[in-house]
Design a protein around this motif. Structure first.
Motif, PDB file in Angstrom:
ATOM      1  N   MET A 147       0.814  -1.207   0.000  1.00  0.00           N
ATOM      2  CA  MET A 147       0.000   0.000   0.000  1.00  0.00           C
ATOM      3  C   MET A 147       0.850   1.262   0.000  1.00  0.00           C
ATOM      4  N   THR A 148       0.286   2.283  -0.616  1.00  0.00           N
ATOM      5  CA  THR A 148       0.856   3.624  -0.484  1.00  0.00           C
ATOM      6  C   THR A 148       0.256   4.261   0.765  1.00  0.00           C
ATOM      7  N   ALA A 149       0.794   5.389   1.183  1.00  0.00           N
ATOM      8  CA  ALA A 149       0.245   6.091   2.346  1.00  0.00           C
ATOM      9  C   ALA A 149      -1.210   6.485   2.095  1.00  0.00           C
ATOM     10  N   ARG A 150      -1.507   6.883   0.889  1.00  0.00           N
ATOM     11  CA  ARG A 150      -2.888   7.270   0.557  1.00  0.00           C
ATOM     12  C   ARG A 150      -3.825   6.065   0.637  1.00  0.00           C
ATOM     13  N   GLN A 151      -3.370   4.925   0.152  1.00  0.00           N
ATOM     14  CA  GLN A 151      -4.180   3.712   0.244  1.00  0.00           C
ATOM     15  C   GLN A 151      -4.361   3.285   1.705  1.00  0.00           C
ATOM     16  N   MET A 152      -3.332   3.493   2.515  1.00  0.00           N
ATOM     17  CA  MET A 152      -3.409   3.131   3.928  1.00  0.00           C
ATOM     18  C   MET A 152      -4.509   3.915   4.632  1.00  0.00           C
ATOM     19  N   VAL A 153      -4.624   5.199   4.328  1.00  0.00           N
ATOM     20  CA  VAL A 153      -5.678   6.022   4.931  1.00  0.00           C
ATOM     21  C   VAL A 153      -7.044   5.465   4.539  1.00  0.00           C
ATOM     22  N   CYS A 154      -7.215   5.110   3.278  1.00  0.00           N
ATOM     23  CA  CYS A 154      -8.486   4.538   2.819  1.00  0.00           C
ATOM     24  C   CYS A 154      -8.717   3.160   3.440  1.00  0.00           C
ATOM     25  N   HIS A 155      -7.666   2.377   3.611  1.00  0.00           N
ATOM     26  CA  HIS A 155      -7.776   1.060   4.239  1.00  0.00           C
ATOM     27  C   HIS A 155      -8.298   1.187   5.665  1.00  0.00           C
ATOM     28  N   LEU A 156      -7.747   2.115   6.428  1.00  0.00           N
ATOM     29  CA  LEU A 156      -8.206   2.314   7.801  1.00  0.00           C
ATOM     30  C   LEU A 156      -9.667   2.752   7.834  1.00  0.00           C
ATOM     31  N   THR A 157     -10.033   3.649   6.926  1.00  0.00           N
ATOM     32  CA  THR A 157     -11.427   4.093   6.844  1.00  0.00           C
ATOM     33  C   THR A 157     -12.332   2.916   6.486  1.00  0.00           C
ATOM     34  N   ASP A 158     -11.925   2.124   5.504  1.00  0.00           N
ATOM     35  CA  ASP A 158     -12.718   0.960   5.108  1.00  0.00           C
ATOM     36  C   ASP A 158     -12.901  -0.014   6.277  1.00  0.00           C
ATOM     37  N   ALA A 159     -11.859  -0.220   7.063  1.00  0.00           N
ATOM     38  CA  ALA A 159     -11.967  -1.144   8.201  1.00  0.00           C
ATOM     39  C   ALA A 159     -13.077  -0.688   9.150  1.00  0.00           C
ATOM     40  N   PHE A 160     -13.135   0.617   9.430  1.00  0.00           N
ATOM     41  CA  PHE A 160     -14.222   1.138  10.273  1.00  0.00           C
ATOM     42  C   PHE A 160     -15.563   1.029   9.550  1.00  0.00           C
ATOM     43  N   ARG A 161     -15.608   1.436   8.296  1.00  0.00           N
ATOM     44  CA  ARG A 161     -16.876   1.440   7.560  1.00  0.00           C
ATOM     45  C   ARG A 161     -17.445   0.029   7.401  1.00  0.00           C
ATOM     46  N   GLY A 214     -10.970  -2.610  -1.832  1.00  0.00           N
ATOM     47  CA  GLY A 214     -11.028  -1.434  -0.967  1.00  0.00           C
ATOM     48  C   GLY A 214     -11.352  -0.168  -1.742  1.00  0.00           C
ATOM     49  N   THR A 215     -11.699   0.862  -1.001  1.00  0.00           N
ATOM     50  CA  THR A 215     -12.001   2.157  -1.601  1.00  0.00           C
ATOM     51  C   THR A 215     -10.718   2.797  -2.116  1.00  0.00           C
ATOM     52  N   PRO A 216     -10.678   3.193  -3.376  1.00  0.00           N
ATOM     53  CA  PRO A 216      -9.455   3.837  -3.894  1.00  0.00           C
ATOM     54  C   PRO A 216      -9.312   5.256  -3.331  1.00  0.00           C
ATOM     55  N   PRO A 217      -8.090   5.740  -3.229  1.00  0.00           N
ATOM     56  CA  PRO A 217      -7.887   7.119  -2.777  1.00  0.00           C
ATOM     57  C   PRO A 217      -8.553   8.108  -3.728  1.00  0.00           C
ATOM     58  N   SER A 218      -9.048   9.182  -3.155  1.00  0.00           N
ATOM     59  CA  SER A 218      -9.626  10.251  -3.973  1.00  0.00           C
ATOM     60  C   SER A 218      -8.478  11.130  -4.479  1.00  0.00           C
ATOM     61  N   LEU A 251     -12.357  11.860   5.915  1.00  0.00           N
ATOM     62  CA  LEU A 251     -13.215  10.677   5.996  1.00  0.00           C
ATOM     63  C   LEU A 251     -12.742   9.733   7.096  1.00  0.00           C
ATOM     64  N   LEU A 252     -11.421   9.579   7.241  1.00  0.00           N
ATOM     65  CA  LEU A 252     -10.879   8.736   8.303  1.00  0.00           C
ATOM     66  C   LEU A 252     -11.199   9.324   9.673  1.00  0.00           C
ATOM     67  N   GLU A 253     -11.068  10.630   9.811  1.00  0.00           N
ATOM     68  CA  GLU A 253     -11.401  11.272  11.087  1.00  0.00           C
ATOM     69  C   GLU A 253     -12.876  11.054  11.436  1.00  0.00           C
ATOM     70  N   THR A 254     -13.752  11.217  10.466  1.00  0.00           N
ATOM     71  CA  THR A 254     -15.182  11.012  10.691  1.00  0.00           C
ATOM     72  C   THR A 254     -15.469   9.562  11.063  1.00  0.00           C
ATOM     73  N   ALA A 255     -14.841   8.615  10.351  1.00  0.00           N
ATOM     74  CA  ALA A 255     -15.055   7.193  10.647  1.00  0.00           C
ATOM     75  C   ALA A 255     -14.554   6.858  12.050  1.00  0.00           C
ATOM     76  N   THR A 256     -13.443   7.447  12.454  1.00  0.00           N
ATOM     77  CA  THR A 256     -12.901   7.200  13.789  1.00  0.00           C
ATOM     78  C   THR A 256     -13.853   7.729  14.855  1.00  0.00           C
ATOM     79  N   GLU A 257     -14.387   8.916  14.634  1.00  0.00           N
ATOM     80  CA  GLU A 257     -15.349   9.484  15.586  1.00  0.00           C
ATOM     81  C   GLU A 257     -16.608   8.617  15.660  1.00  0.00           C
ATOM     82  N   ARG A 258     -17.104   8.162  14.518  1.00  0.00           N
ATOM     83  CA  ARG A 258     -18.282   7.285  14.498  1.00  0.00           C
ATOM     84  C   ARG A 258     -18.001   5.982  15.234  1.00  0.00           C
TER      85      ARG A 258
END
Length: 133
Positions: free
Chosen positions: A8-22, A72-76, A85-92
């Motif tokens: 993964m790239t750093a950008r993909q990692m952020v999306c991966h973490l968000t996907d795990a929560f989602r 997984g969700t691709p980086p925007s 999106l990751l911050e919002t998913a973490t708060e949720r």
């Protein structure tokens, strides 16, 4: 930014973490069938992953829905949007875990509030270390 391990790239990692929560919230369809967690998964492996003073191993397979190279969700185009999106998913996640509204973990089975929080911390920490953060 290249990672210290993995694909993964750093950008993909952020999306991966968000996907795990989602995936936990049911926001994304989790289609893959995983074998039911065994007694060893629910006890020994869970304790080791959550509490052993060891870093998580590199290169472990994840669900296809959280694998940025499979489903997984691709980086925007905007990294800041993915971070938001990751911050919002973490708060949720924190709200949902506090209210007991999370399904079972695909490998560890039922987790209590402290265990869910420990899992989230260890998962995020694992990937931040992957990129030297």
């Amino acid at each position: 930014m290249p990672g210290r391990w993995g694909r993964m790239t750093a950008r993909q990692m952020v999306c991966h973490l968000t996907d795990a929560f989602r995936n936990l919230f049911g926001d994304r369809t989790v289609r893959s069938t995983m074998p039911a967690p065994t007694l060893v998964d629910r006890t020994l492996l869970k304790w080791t992953a959550l509490y052993a003073p060891l870093p998580w191993p590199h290169g472990m397979k994840t669900r296809p829905e959280a694998d940025q190279l499979i489903g997984g969700t691709p980086p925007s185009p905007h990294f800041a949007a993915d971070i938001a999106l990751l911050e919002t998913a973490t708060e949720r996640f924190l709200v949902a875990v506090g209210k007991g509204r999370l399904s079972k973990h695909y490998l560890f089975g039922s987790l209590n509030e402290a265990e869910w929080c420990r899992w989230a911390y260890r998962h995020i920490d694992h990937h931040l270390r992957q990129f030297g953060l």
